[in-house]
Design an enzyme around this catalytic site. Sequence first.
Site, PDB file in Angstrom:
ATOM      1  N   TYR A   1     -31.011 -28.133 -12.311  1.00  0.00           N
ATOM      2  CA  TYR A   1     -32.167 -27.344 -11.866  1.00  0.00           C
ATOM      3  C   TYR A   1     -33.372 -27.790 -12.681  1.00  0.00           C
ATOM      4  O   TYR A   1     -33.471 -27.487 -13.868  1.00  0.00           O
ATOM      5  CB  TYR A   1     -31.871 -25.850 -12.034  1.00  0.00           C
ATOM      6  CG  TYR A   1     -32.976 -24.907 -11.640  1.00  0.00           C
ATOM      7  CD1 TYR A   1     -34.038 -25.299 -10.825  1.00  0.00           C
ATOM      8  CD2 TYR A   1     -32.951 -23.580 -12.061  1.00  0.00           C
ATOM      9  CE1 TYR A   1     -35.041 -24.414 -10.458  1.00  0.00           C
ATOM     10  CE2 TYR A   1     -33.949 -22.680 -11.703  1.00  0.00           C
ATOM     11  CZ  TYR A   1     -34.992 -23.100 -10.909  1.00  0.00           C
ATOM     12  OH  TYR A   1     -35.992 -22.216 -10.555  1.00  0.00           O
TER      13      TYR A   1
ATOM     14  N   ARG B   1     -41.519 -23.698 -15.555  1.00  0.00           N
ATOM     15  CA  ARG B   1     -40.939 -22.563 -16.270  1.00  0.00           C
ATOM     16  C   ARG B   1     -40.322 -22.979 -17.597  1.00  0.00           C
ATOM     17  O   ARG B   1     -40.263 -22.174 -18.532  1.00  0.00           O
ATOM     18  CB  ARG B   1     -39.872 -21.868 -15.411  1.00  0.00           C
ATOM     19  CG  ARG B   1     -40.431 -21.207 -14.169  1.00  0.00           C
ATOM     20  CD  ARG B   1     -39.407 -20.300 -13.498  1.00  0.00           C
ATOM     21  NE  ARG B   1     -39.379 -18.997 -14.124  1.00  0.00           N
ATOM     22  CZ  ARG B   1     -39.710 -17.851 -13.519  1.00  0.00           C
ATOM     23  NH1 ARG B   1     -40.125 -17.856 -12.263  1.00  0.00           N
ATOM     24  NH2 ARG B   1     -39.643 -16.708 -14.154  1.00  0.00           N
TER      25      ARG B   1
ATOM     26  N   TYR C   1     -37.828 -23.390 -23.910  1.00  0.00           N
ATOM     27  CA  TYR C   1     -38.345 -23.001 -25.225  1.00  0.00           C
ATOM     28  C   TYR C   1     -38.069 -24.061 -26.298  1.00  0.00           C
ATOM     29  O   TYR C   1     -38.982 -24.740 -26.744  1.00  0.00           O
ATOM     30  CB  TYR C   1     -37.841 -21.633 -25.691  1.00  0.00           C
ATOM     31  CG  TYR C   1     -38.553 -21.201 -26.958  1.00  0.00           C
ATOM     32  CD1 TYR C   1     -39.909 -20.876 -26.933  1.00  0.00           C
ATOM     33  CD2 TYR C   1     -37.899 -21.192 -28.180  1.00  0.00           C
ATOM     34  CE1 TYR C   1     -40.588 -20.541 -28.098  1.00  0.00           C
ATOM     35  CE2 TYR C   1     -38.563 -20.850 -29.346  1.00  0.00           C
ATOM     36  CZ  TYR C   1     -39.907 -20.534 -29.304  1.00  0.00           C
ATOM     37  OH  TYR C   1     -40.576 -20.211 -30.448  1.00  0.00           O
TER      38      TYR C   1
ATOM     39  N   LYS D   1     -31.499 -29.203  -7.917  1.00  0.00           N
ATOM     40  CA  LYS D   1     -32.508 -28.344  -7.295  1.00  0.00           C
ATOM     41  C   LYS D   1     -33.842 -28.780  -7.884  1.00  0.00           C
ATOM     42  O   LYS D   1     -34.118 -28.560  -9.065  1.00  0.00           O
ATOM     43  CB  LYS D   1     -32.235 -26.875  -7.602  1.00  0.00           C
ATOM     44  CG  LYS D   1     -33.323 -25.932  -7.091  1.00  0.00           C
ATOM     45  CD  LYS D   1     -33.085 -24.488  -7.548  1.00  0.00           C
ATOM     46  CE  LYS D   1     -34.252 -23.596  -7.125  1.00  0.00           C
ATOM     47  NZ  LYS D   1     -34.084 -22.196  -7.590  1.00  0.00           N
TER      48      LYS D   1
ATOM     49  N   ILE E   1     -32.711 -24.255  -1.974  1.00  0.00           N
ATOM     50  CA  ILE E   1     -32.287 -23.058  -2.705  1.00  0.00           C
ATOM     51  C   ILE E   1     -33.518 -22.181  -2.740  1.00  0.00           C
ATOM     52  O   ILE E   1     -34.491 -22.471  -3.428  1.00  0.00           O
ATOM     53  CB  ILE E   1     -31.741 -23.412  -4.097  1.00  0.00           C
ATOM     54  CG1 ILE E   1     -30.456 -24.241  -3.941  1.00  0.00           C
ATOM     55  CG2 ILE E   1     -31.463 -22.140  -4.900  1.00  0.00           C
ATOM     56  CD1 ILE E   1     -29.836 -24.699  -5.253  1.00  0.00           C
TER      57      ILE E   1
ATOM     58  N   THR F   1     -32.927 -17.818 -11.660  1.00  0.00           N
ATOM     59  CA  THR F   1     -34.229 -17.285 -12.062  1.00  0.00           C
ATOM     60  C   THR F   1     -34.587 -16.050 -11.250  1.00  0.00           C
ATOM     61  O   THR F   1     -34.996 -15.014 -11.789  1.00  0.00           O
ATOM     62  CB  THR F   1     -35.316 -18.353 -11.884  1.00  0.00           C
ATOM     63  OG1 THR F   1     -34.969 -19.510 -12.632  1.00  0.00           O
ATOM     64  CG2 THR F   1     -36.663 -17.848 -12.340  1.00  0.00           C
TER      65      THR F   1
END
Length: 295
Positions: A137, A142, A111, A165, A207, A48
């Site tokens: 992740y 997000r 999405y 993560k 991270i 990202t």
Amino acid sequence: MKKTVFTGAGVALVTPFLPDGSINYPKLKELIEWQIASGTDSIITCGTTGESATMTDKEHVDVIKFTVDTVAGRVPVVAGAGSNDTAYAVNLSKEAAALGAAALLQVTPYYNKASQRGLYQHFVAIADATDLPVILYNVPSRTGTNIALDTYLKLSEHPNIVATKEASGDISAIAKIFAVCGDKLDVYSGNDDQIVPIMALGGKGVISVLSNVLPKQTHEICAAFLAGDTQKSAQLQLHYLALANALFMDVNPIPVKDALNLMGKEVGGCRLPLCPMDDAGQQKLAAVLRQYDLM
């Protein structure tokens, strides 16, 4: 017990751009060398923070290759290879493996999202595609998708899915991951304000976005904890908390790139639709950087 990809502070590295928007490879090399010299324990590329969402397919592969070649085995290179299209993520993962990445970072589909059954099938398809270890992740803020505890448990049974993560920010939920998955799944903090709490639960490190501007100090937060000096680790975490928070005063990676530019690193701007902060934001960020003698 599965093999741990790294312990300590891995940097979610920014991708520097030239004024025309193309990738600045000499600057990328400079950043990588600075990170390694400062003690960073892993380089995470094309995530990202690296603006993978606006990279072309060729750029994505080229940046992974350049990073792997520049690092030359000195620390593990984790390649961001996630997508909301499973077939695309599988193909990109195969390319990353062929280029010599040490591990893959796989974000939850965004999405179009997915059911928990879909998430499980998505990650298993990717994990089956190569022999590389996979770091999940989870960043629901997000992607709009959260990995449920039962799904984590099932995924942790896969031999190639070795870690996650966790950027959900939900410490209670993260504690349950440790309790249920045990040594079948390593956990890295995905938030710089939660490094010590997650390591206290058994986490392997972070991270980190903060590592882009403070690589040595972020490494020291983790190194102190791993050495048993939890008090020093907590003190460092709290000392740098204001800066860690400032790097999220706007959408990541806008503030961290602005910070690096204010520090004289000349990493360029973000690609649209991300844009630099306004003057008030820049002044606020600069004030925090001055608190830490970074400009």
